[in-house]
Design a protein around this motif. Sequence first.
Motif, PDB file in Angstrom:
ATOM      1  N   LYS B  95      17.025 -38.480 -45.920  1.00  0.00           N
ATOM      2  CA  LYS B  95      18.148 -37.779 -46.564  1.00  0.00           C
ATOM      3  C   LYS B  95      18.826 -38.726 -47.550  1.00  0.00           C
ATOM      4  O   LYS B  95      19.985 -39.112 -47.382  1.00  0.00           O
ATOM      5  CB  LYS B  95      19.154 -37.292 -45.514  1.00  0.00           C
ATOM      6  CG  LYS B  95      18.640 -36.154 -44.673  1.00  0.00           C
ATOM      7  CD  LYS B  95      19.234 -34.818 -45.097  1.00  0.00           C
ATOM      8  CE  LYS B  95      18.539 -33.661 -44.390  1.00  0.00           C
ATOM      9  NZ  LYS B  95      18.594 -32.420 -45.114  1.00  0.00           N
ATOM     10  N   PHE B 120      16.711 -35.559 -51.349  1.00  0.00           N
ATOM     11  CA  PHE B 120      17.288 -34.928 -52.530  1.00  0.00           C
ATOM     12  C   PHE B 120      16.814 -35.647 -53.788  1.00  0.00           C
ATOM     13  O   PHE B 120      16.461 -36.824 -53.736  1.00  0.00           O
ATOM     14  CB  PHE B 120      18.816 -35.024 -52.490  1.00  0.00           C
ATOM     15  CG  PHE B 120      19.433 -34.279 -51.345  1.00  0.00           C
ATOM     16  CD1 PHE B 120      19.744 -32.937 -51.466  1.00  0.00           C
ATOM     17  CD2 PHE B 120      19.713 -34.927 -50.146  1.00  0.00           C
ATOM     18  CE1 PHE B 120      20.317 -32.246 -50.412  1.00  0.00           C
ATOM     19  CE2 PHE B 120      20.286 -34.245 -49.081  1.00  0.00           C
ATOM     20  CZ  PHE B 120      20.590 -32.898 -49.215  1.00  0.00           C
ATOM     21  N   GLN B 144      17.177 -25.971 -53.746  1.00  0.00           N
ATOM     22  CA  GLN B 144      18.474 -26.327 -53.171  1.00  0.00           C
ATOM     23  C   GLN B 144      18.647 -27.830 -52.951  1.00  0.00           C
ATOM     24  O   GLN B 144      19.701 -28.275 -52.526  1.00  0.00           O
ATOM     25  CB  GLN B 144      18.712 -25.570 -51.857  1.00  0.00           C
ATOM     26  CG  GLN B 144      18.577 -24.050 -51.978  1.00  0.00           C
ATOM     27  CD  GLN B 144      19.505 -23.440 -53.019  1.00  0.00           C
ATOM     28  OE1 GLN B 144      20.617 -23.909 -53.232  1.00  0.00           O
ATOM     29  NE2 GLN B 144      19.040 -22.402 -53.697  1.00  0.00           N
ATOM     30  N   PHE B 348      26.410 -37.736 -62.278  1.00  0.00           N
ATOM     31  CA  PHE B 348      27.281 -38.061 -61.144  1.00  0.00           C
ATOM     32  C   PHE B 348      27.781 -36.783 -60.458  1.00  0.00           C
ATOM     33  O   PHE B 348      27.876 -36.729 -59.226  1.00  0.00           O
ATOM     34  CB  PHE B 348      28.460 -38.925 -61.600  1.00  0.00           C
ATOM     35  CG  PHE B 348      29.196 -39.539 -60.445  1.00  0.00           C
ATOM     36  CD1 PHE B 348      28.717 -40.680 -59.830  1.00  0.00           C
ATOM     37  CD2 PHE B 348      30.345 -38.951 -59.946  1.00  0.00           C
ATOM     38  CE1 PHE B 348      29.371 -41.230 -58.736  1.00  0.00           C
ATOM     39  CE2 PHE B 348      31.007 -39.490 -58.855  1.00  0.00           C
ATOM     40  CZ  PHE B 348      30.520 -40.634 -58.244  1.00  0.00           C
ATOM     41  N   ALA B 349      28.071 -35.747 -61.249  1.00  0.00           N
ATOM     42  CA  ALA B 349      28.522 -34.475 -60.665  1.00  0.00           C
ATOM     43  C   ALA B 349      27.416 -33.862 -59.802  1.00  0.00           C
ATOM     44  O   ALA B 349      27.690 -33.258 -58.760  1.00  0.00           O
ATOM     45  CB  ALA B 349      28.961 -33.507 -61.762  1.00  0.00           C
ATOM     46  N   LEU B 352      27.505 -35.618 -56.615  1.00  0.00           N
ATOM     47  CA  LEU B 352      28.632 -35.104 -55.826  1.00  0.00           C
ATOM     48  C   LEU B 352      28.260 -33.845 -55.048  1.00  0.00           C
ATOM     49  O   LEU B 352      28.717 -33.644 -53.926  1.00  0.00           O
ATOM     50  CB  LEU B 352      29.802 -34.751 -56.744  1.00  0.00           C
ATOM     51  CG  LEU B 352      30.787 -35.852 -57.081  1.00  0.00           C
ATOM     52  CD1 LEU B 352      31.774 -35.341 -58.116  1.00  0.00           C
ATOM     53  CD2 LEU B 352      31.534 -36.302 -55.827  1.00  0.00           C
ATOM     54  N   LYS B 353      27.435 -32.991 -55.679  1.00  0.00           N
ATOM     55  CA  LYS B 353      27.027 -31.766 -54.978  1.00  0.00           C
ATOM     56  C   LYS B 353      26.284 -32.131 -53.696  1.00  0.00           C
ATOM     57  O   LYS B 353      26.456 -31.495 -52.662  1.00  0.00           O
ATOM     58  CB  LYS B 353      26.136 -30.903 -55.884  1.00  0.00           C
ATOM     59  CG  LYS B 353      26.933 -30.199 -56.969  1.00  0.00           C
ATOM     60  CD  LYS B 353      26.032 -29.481 -57.979  1.00  0.00           C
ATOM     61  CE  LYS B 353      26.792 -29.285 -59.289  1.00  0.00           C
ATOM     62  NZ  LYS B 353      25.935 -29.392 -60.472  1.00  0.00           N
ATOM     63  N   ARG B 356      28.796 -33.432 -51.135  1.00  0.00           N
ATOM     64  CA  ARG B 356      29.535 -32.331 -50.503  1.00  0.00           C
ATOM     65  C   ARG B 356      28.689 -31.662 -49.428  1.00  0.00           C
ATOM     66  O   ARG B 356      29.190 -31.235 -48.397  1.00  0.00           O
ATOM     67  CB  ARG B 356      29.926 -31.286 -51.553  1.00  0.00           C
ATOM     68  CG  ARG B 356      31.020 -31.770 -52.465  1.00  0.00           C
ATOM     69  CD  ARG B 356      31.628 -30.609 -53.265  1.00  0.00           C
ATOM     70  NE  ARG B 356      32.391 -31.159 -54.360  1.00  0.00           N
ATOM     71  CZ  ARG B 356      32.070 -31.037 -55.644  1.00  0.00           C
ATOM     72  NH1 ARG B 356      31.019 -30.324 -55.998  1.00  0.00           N
ATOM     73  NH2 ARG B 356      32.811 -31.593 -56.571  1.00  0.00           N
ATOM     74  N   ILE B 357      27.389 -31.542 -49.707  1.00  0.00           N
ATOM     75  CA  ILE B 357      26.486 -30.934 -48.735  1.00  0.00           C
ATOM     76  C   ILE B 357      26.421 -31.781 -47.474  1.00  0.00           C
ATOM     77  O   ILE B 357      26.480 -31.272 -46.360  1.00  0.00           O
ATOM     78  CB  ILE B 357      25.066 -30.795 -49.350  1.00  0.00           C
ATOM     79  CG1 ILE B 357      25.047 -29.666 -50.380  1.00  0.00           C
ATOM     80  CG2 ILE B 357      24.027 -30.551 -48.269  1.00  0.00           C
ATOM     81  CD1 ILE B 357      23.741 -29.549 -51.143  1.00  0.00           C
ATOM     82  N   LEU B 358      26.327 -33.099 -47.658  1.00  0.00           N
ATOM     83  CA  LEU B 358      26.086 -33.977 -46.513  1.00  0.00           C
ATOM     84  C   LEU B 358      27.315 -34.194 -45.642  1.00  0.00           C
ATOM     85  O   LEU B 358      27.194 -34.500 -44.468  1.00  0.00           O
ATOM     86  CB  LEU B 358      25.567 -35.332 -46.997  1.00  0.00           C
ATOM     87  CG  LEU B 358      24.165 -35.272 -47.597  1.00  0.00           C
ATOM     88  CD1 LEU B 358      23.799 -36.613 -48.181  1.00  0.00           C
ATOM     89  CD2 LEU B 358      23.149 -34.852 -46.547  1.00  0.00           C
ATOM     90  N   ARG B 359      28.507 -34.018 -46.218  1.00  0.00           N
ATOM     91  CA  ARG B 359      29.693 -34.340 -45.421  1.00  0.00           C
ATOM     92  C   ARG B 359      30.126 -33.158 -44.568  1.00  0.00           C
ATOM     93  O   ARG B 359      31.059 -33.265 -43.805  1.00  0.00           O
ATOM     94  CB  ARG B 359      30.844 -34.830 -46.306  1.00  0.00           C
ATOM     95  CG  ARG B 359      31.316 -33.866 -47.353  1.00  0.00           C
ATOM     96  CD  ARG B 359      32.313 -32.908 -46.869  1.00  0.00           C
ATOM     97  NE  ARG B 359      33.565 -33.570 -46.525  1.00  0.00           N
ATOM     98  CZ  ARG B 359      34.607 -32.908 -46.076  1.00  0.00           C
ATOM     99  NH1 ARG B 359      34.526 -31.596 -45.891  1.00  0.00           N
ATOM    100  NH2 ARG B 359      35.716 -33.532 -45.801  1.00  0.00           N
TER     101      ARG B 359
END
Lengths: 360, 360
Positions: B95, B120, B144, B348-349, B352-353, B356-359
């Motif tokens: 991951k 990813f 995804q 970078f954005a 960030l996606k 957000r998925i991992l947290r």
Amino acid sequence: MPGVQSSLNIIHLGPGNVGKAFLRILLEQKKLIQSVFGIKIIVSGIVRSDKYLFSRDGLSDKEIKKVINKDENLRWLNTPGQTHIKQLMRFIPKKSVLLDTSASDKTVDLLIYQLERGGFAVVSNKKTLISELSDRKKFNPFQQSFFYETTVGAGLPVISTVKDMIESGDKIEEIEGCFSGTLGFIFSELEKGSPFSGAVLAAKELGYTEPDPRDDLSGIDVARKALILSRLLGKRISLKNIKTIPLYPEEMKRLSADEFLSQVHRLDSGYKKRLSNALRERKTLRYVAVVTKNKTEVSLKEVQISGDIGSLKGPDNIIKIRSERYKANPMIIKGPGAGIEVTAAGVFADLLKIIRILRA
Amino acid sequence: MPGVQSSLNIIHLGPGNVGKAFLRILLEQKKLIQSVFGIKIIVSGIVRSDKYLFSRDGLSDKEIKKVINKDENLRWLNTPGQTHIKQLMRFIPKKSVLLDTSASDKTVDLLIYQLERGGFAVVSNKKTLISELSDRKKFNPFQQSFFYETTVGAGLPVISTVKDMIESGDKIEEIEGCFSGTLGFIFSELEKGSPFSGAVLAAKELGYTEPDPRDDLSGIDVARKALILSRLLGKRISLKNIKTIPLYPEEMKRLSADEFLSQVHRLDSGYKKRLSNALRERKTLRYVAVVTKNKTEVSLKEVQISGDIGSLKGPDNIIKIRSERYKANPMIIKGPGAGIEVTAAGVFADLLKIIRILRA
């Protein structure tokens, strides 16, 4: 795999027009979502202000269709209020979604409850975001689990874009935009030669205005959106701090809606003059929201007729974002910023963001 | 909590201009990311075509700064190729993120490897997405976990918006846009009265063109972006299926770059005439990509001068999306569609996606 979720429960507050359109999209898309993301969407509850449906394991498609079609045979239960809804929420997993498409200002507590227990929330309901600062602060820790894209510009990707810019270290210097399709329509009509009163009445007849058009002409709805954007930029302000200049004079506030409509023609000559003065300088009139570090303001402005804001047509919305990285040329997003279908689709897109998070 | 990740390893391919700007943003933002998302970003590897740096536990900020500053004291290791990179990837968790800001067409295998093992990938490298259909198909299952926002319009939210529309059940009917800042600049100059050759030379002098301007004037780069959008819409096509009309005649293909530049003035009168004909109908010239269900086409077009595409200025990009839900009025996104800083911010954005998925 640990942590991967194979279903997602939703409790849906406010199945009004947007809510029903959302449920329609959900019924159409849920098979695809399950096959692409491996997540089954379960609508556990649908809650109106006075009654509700609930089934922990999910309402059937048939029941949901009955909600959409306002079927009178549907047996709603009476809700004894907020506390009861919280109890229902406890029946479903914490990692669920509380989805608010209502227009109620009484859902803030429920949303905070859901976020605090580690769940997600999606709202198209602006009222939840314009509450007093003390209330609003409670949402702050949950910027990553609270989604409200449709509260500004409906389905246009406004909030997510600004969020991405900030979180990737850009400094937003100015957001400028037109966020009222109704006012956009009215000033486009003026440009075509219509008197102000004629434009207001036409907007009312097309269903673009609230029953009392002053709810649009006051600029309050635009100020709400400016407030949402200001707070997104980290400004600690409330609605009352926003300089909001209405499109009718103080003394017309005390009129009834009907009286206002019969007297609105008194404003025609003023707007006609202001527009013709503007046109002489190749400018036109637009009701503009401006958010910078130092001010948040909504008012009617003279803008270049050939510029991005001046060339905006009819009910479209526009947002112009200037930042450290988008300085010489701003980023612009434009398109229909209201409407049942695009708002419902935006709510569904927010739900998708949560689904993408959960399937990781 | 199970499944929640507290760190995220990155292997970064291609620390060129965009790559270095990305690393700069990363160093600036990583503390904030850790405090907001609880995820520590670890750059485990930086790989160039011929050499690399690797440390499973993370390169130090000091080392990363040396990469950014092209410090000659940095001790790169020689890379014996792809297989070796795969071995390095095995040292870090699945991951993780493989991030490709190179311009290489040889990274597809590595990206597929990373995605297939459940990781990813983020790319700004268009070459990975324009490969032959057989190759491209391998990416399909990973819509995804594979992010490529910056391959069309740099930091503008183009790909994510189209993706959201499709996944929320909208039917895209037409995407129309200008995706070349260079060609946008050239035709804006023409409008100001500059001859075609003068505009091309000015663009070259400003560094807007490739060393051989025909690489821009051929329309190939626009066709690549049209291909990426077409495939996003589910079309099974390759670059060779896209009707691409270059801005110079067939016989100028065989010239050297210098010969081309000294002869480009031969095209002046043709473009002058075409523009003045267009202007007579209140139109102007723009190099436009059109993607519909039935066609994908890039060519110079006569467009309304006051329309969204016709009023586009200088090097800005624009995308107009018409769909079932955005029918009467399209959704429009506009702004600088190239540039090192905005591209790096877009990369970078995308990162960030993933964060957000991992947290969640």
